[in-house]
Design a protein around this motif. Sequence first.
Motif, mmCIF file in Angstrom:
data_model
loop_
_atom_site.group_PDB
_atom_site.id
_atom_site.type_symbol
_atom_site.label_atom_id
_atom_site.label_comp_id
_atom_site.label_asym_id
_atom_site.label_seq_id
_atom_site.Cartn_x
_atom_site.Cartn_y
_atom_site.Cartn_z
ATOM 1 N N CYS A 103 0.791 -1.205 0.095
ATOM 2 C CA CYS A 103 0.070 0.093 0.013
ATOM 3 C C CYS A 103 0.766 1.204 0.109
ATOM 4 C CB CYS A 103 -0.914 -0.011 1.171
ATOM 5 S SG CYS A 103 -2.140 -1.421 1.095
ATOM 6 N N ALA A 104 1.985 1.302 0.645
ATOM 7 C CA ALA A 104 2.935 2.463 0.779
ATOM 8 C C ALA A 104 3.502 2.663 -0.721
ATOM 9 C CB ALA A 104 4.003 2.188 1.763
ATOM 10 N N TYR A 105 3.597 1.546 -1.209
ATOM 11 C CA TYR A 105 4.336 1.897 -2.710
ATOM 12 C C TYR A 105 3.096 1.767 -3.868
ATOM 13 C CZ TYR A 105 9.129 0.935 -1.332
ATOM 14 O OH TYR A 105 10.298 1.070 -0.664
ATOM 15 N N GLN A 106 2.095 1.288 -3.556
ATOM 16 C CA GLN A 106 0.784 1.287 -4.362
ATOM 17 C C GLN A 106 1.407 0.343 -5.766
ATOM 18 O OE1 GLN A 106 -0.919 5.168 -4.632
ATOM 19 N NE2 GLN A 106 -2.764 4.486 -3.553
ATOM 20 N N ASN A 107 2.048 -0.429 -5.465
ATOM 21 C CA ASN A 107 2.839 -1.169 -6.546
ATOM 22 C C ASN A 107 3.255 -2.439 -6.114
ATOM 23 O OD1 ASN A 107 4.890 -2.128 -8.318
ATOM 24 N ND2 ASN A 107 4.162 -0.474 -9.738
ATOM 25 N N ILE A 108 2.865 -3.697 -6.255
ATOM 26 C CA ILE A 108 3.251 -5.001 -5.992
ATOM 27 C C ILE A 108 4.670 -5.312 -6.177
ATOM 28 C CG2 ILE A 108 2.694 -7.587 -6.052
ATOM 29 C CD1 ILE A 108 -0.156 -6.643 -6.085
ATOM 30 N N SER A 109 5.115 -4.919 -7.583
ATOM 31 C CA SER A 109 6.365 -5.287 -7.943
ATOM 32 C C SER A 109 7.485 -4.340 -7.168
ATOM 33 C CB SER A 109 6.705 -4.859 -9.517
ATOM 34 O OG SER A 109 5.837 -5.677 -9.990
ATOM 35 N N LYS A 110 7.139 -3.321 -7.071
ATOM 36 C CA LYS A 110 8.092 -2.059 -6.048
ATOM 37 C C LYS A 110 8.067 -2.881 -4.696
ATOM 38 C CE LYS A 110 7.870 1.649 -8.877
ATOM 39 N NZ LYS A 110 7.537 3.153 -9.060
ATOM 40 N N ASN A 139 12.336 -8.253 -0.760
ATOM 41 C CA ASN A 139 13.461 -9.105 -1.314
ATOM 42 C C ASN A 139 12.371 -10.735 -1.600
ATOM 43 O OD1 ASN A 139 15.912 -7.738 -1.643
ATOM 44 N ND2 ASN A 139 15.966 -7.867 0.583
ATOM 45 N N ILE A 140 11.516 -10.494 -1.906
ATOM 46 C CA ILE A 140 10.520 -11.575 -2.317
ATOM 47 C C ILE A 140 9.760 -11.689 -3.947
ATOM 48 C CG2 ILE A 140 9.698 -11.975 0.102
ATOM 49 C CD1 ILE A 140 7.078 -10.722 -0.780
ATOM 50 N N ALA A 141 9.561 -12.521 -4.047
ATOM 51 C CA ALA A 141 8.809 -12.786 -5.402
ATOM 52 C C ALA A 141 7.620 -11.981 -5.522
ATOM 53 C CB ALA A 141 8.828 -14.243 -6.131
ATOM 54 N N GLN A 142 7.507 -11.376 -6.676
ATOM 55 C CA GLN A 142 6.166 -10.514 -7.146
ATOM 56 C C GLN A 142 4.811 -11.548 -6.546
ATOM 57 O OE1 GLN A 142 5.877 -8.811 -10.646
ATOM 58 N NE2 GLN A 142 3.544 -8.455 -10.574
ATOM 59 N N SER A 143 5.024 -12.829 -7.358
ATOM 60 C CA SER A 143 3.808 -13.717 -7.223
ATOM 61 C C SER A 143 3.629 -14.167 -5.468
ATOM 62 C CB SER A 143 4.326 -14.977 -7.555
ATOM 63 O OG SER A 143 5.496 -15.766 -7.392
ATOM 64 N N SER A 144 4.643 -14.101 -4.625
ATOM 65 C CA SER A 144 4.600 -14.370 -3.445
ATOM 66 C C SER A 144 3.626 -13.173 -2.615
ATOM 67 C CB SER A 144 5.763 -14.452 -2.432
ATOM 68 O OG SER A 144 6.608 -15.428 -3.041
ATOM 69 N N LEU A 145 4.083 -12.169 -3.072
ATOM 70 C CA LEU A 145 3.493 -10.827 -2.606
ATOM 71 C C LEU A 145 1.980 -10.972 -2.941
ATOM 72 C CD1 LEU A 145 3.188 -8.474 -0.809
ATOM 73 C CD2 LEU A 145 4.131 -7.077 -2.461
ATOM 74 N N SER A 146 1.641 -11.150 -4.130
ATOM 75 C CA SER A 146 0.327 -11.462 -4.731
ATOM 76 C C SER A 146 -0.458 -12.249 -4.105
ATOM 77 C CB SER A 146 0.184 -11.621 -6.296
ATOM 78 O OG SER A 146 0.841 -10.733 -6.845
ATOM 79 N N ARG A 150 -6.375 -4.175 -9.001
ATOM 80 C CA ARG A 150 -5.357 -3.788 -9.813
ATOM 81 C C ARG A 150 -5.343 -3.113 -10.991
ATOM 82 N NH1 ARG A 150 -6.184 -8.366 -6.751
ATOM 83 N NH2 ARG A 150 -4.298 -9.255 -5.695
ATOM 84 N N GLN A 151 -4.297 -2.478 -11.442
ATOM 85 C CA GLN A 151 -4.476 -1.847 -12.699
ATOM 86 C C GLN A 151 -3.311 -1.944 -13.528
ATOM 87 O OE1 GLN A 151 -4.137 2.121 -10.876
ATOM 88 N NE2 GLN A 151 -6.389 2.579 -11.205
ATOM 89 N N ARG A 152 -3.037 -1.582 -14.640
ATOM 90 C CA ARG A 152 -2.110 -1.936 -15.690
ATOM 91 C C ARG A 152 -0.624 -1.722 -14.762
ATOM 92 N NH1 ARG A 152 -0.408 -0.176 -21.712
ATOM 93 N NH2 ARG A 152 -1.141 -2.344 -22.354
ATOM 94 N N VAL A 153 -0.447 -0.635 -14.259
ATOM 95 C CA VAL A 153 0.526 -0.350 -13.443
ATOM 96 C C VAL A 153 0.138 -0.058 -12.118
ATOM 97 C CG1 VAL A 153 2.592 1.164 -13.156
ATOM 98 C CG2 VAL A 153 1.936 0.642 -15.292
ATOM 99 N N GLY A 154 0.485 -0.680 -11.004
ATOM 100 C CA GLY A 154 0.105 -0.733 -9.639
ATOM 101 C C GLY A 154 -1.192 -0.919 -9.194
ATOM 102 N N PHE A 155 -1.842 -0.511 -8.390
ATOM 103 C CA PHE A 155 -3.160 -0.726 -7.929
ATOM 104 C C PHE A 155 -3.728 0.328 -7.114
ATOM 105 C CE2 PHE A 155 -0.563 -2.391 -4.653
ATOM 106 C CZ PHE A 155 -1.145 -1.919 -3.411
#
Length: 72
Positions: free
Chosen positions: A13-20, A26-33, A50-55
Amino acid sequence: MNLQHLRYFKLACAYQNISKAAQKLNIAQSSLSLAIKSLESEFGICLIKRQRVGFVLTPEGERFLALTEGLL
């Protein structure tokens, strides 16, 4: 409820971006999702849109984030 998932959600939520957020954690994006989907499933609510970039947070997600602040 897993406190690790709450921490992940809060940072996402702080980044509003799962990848970032995943990169910062230091985890995989899929793990966070999966962690966020697990919270959504456990509580029966949709936390993010979810949006094209971020959420963006849904109204339920905003309330959940406020509750998360108190729990952590």
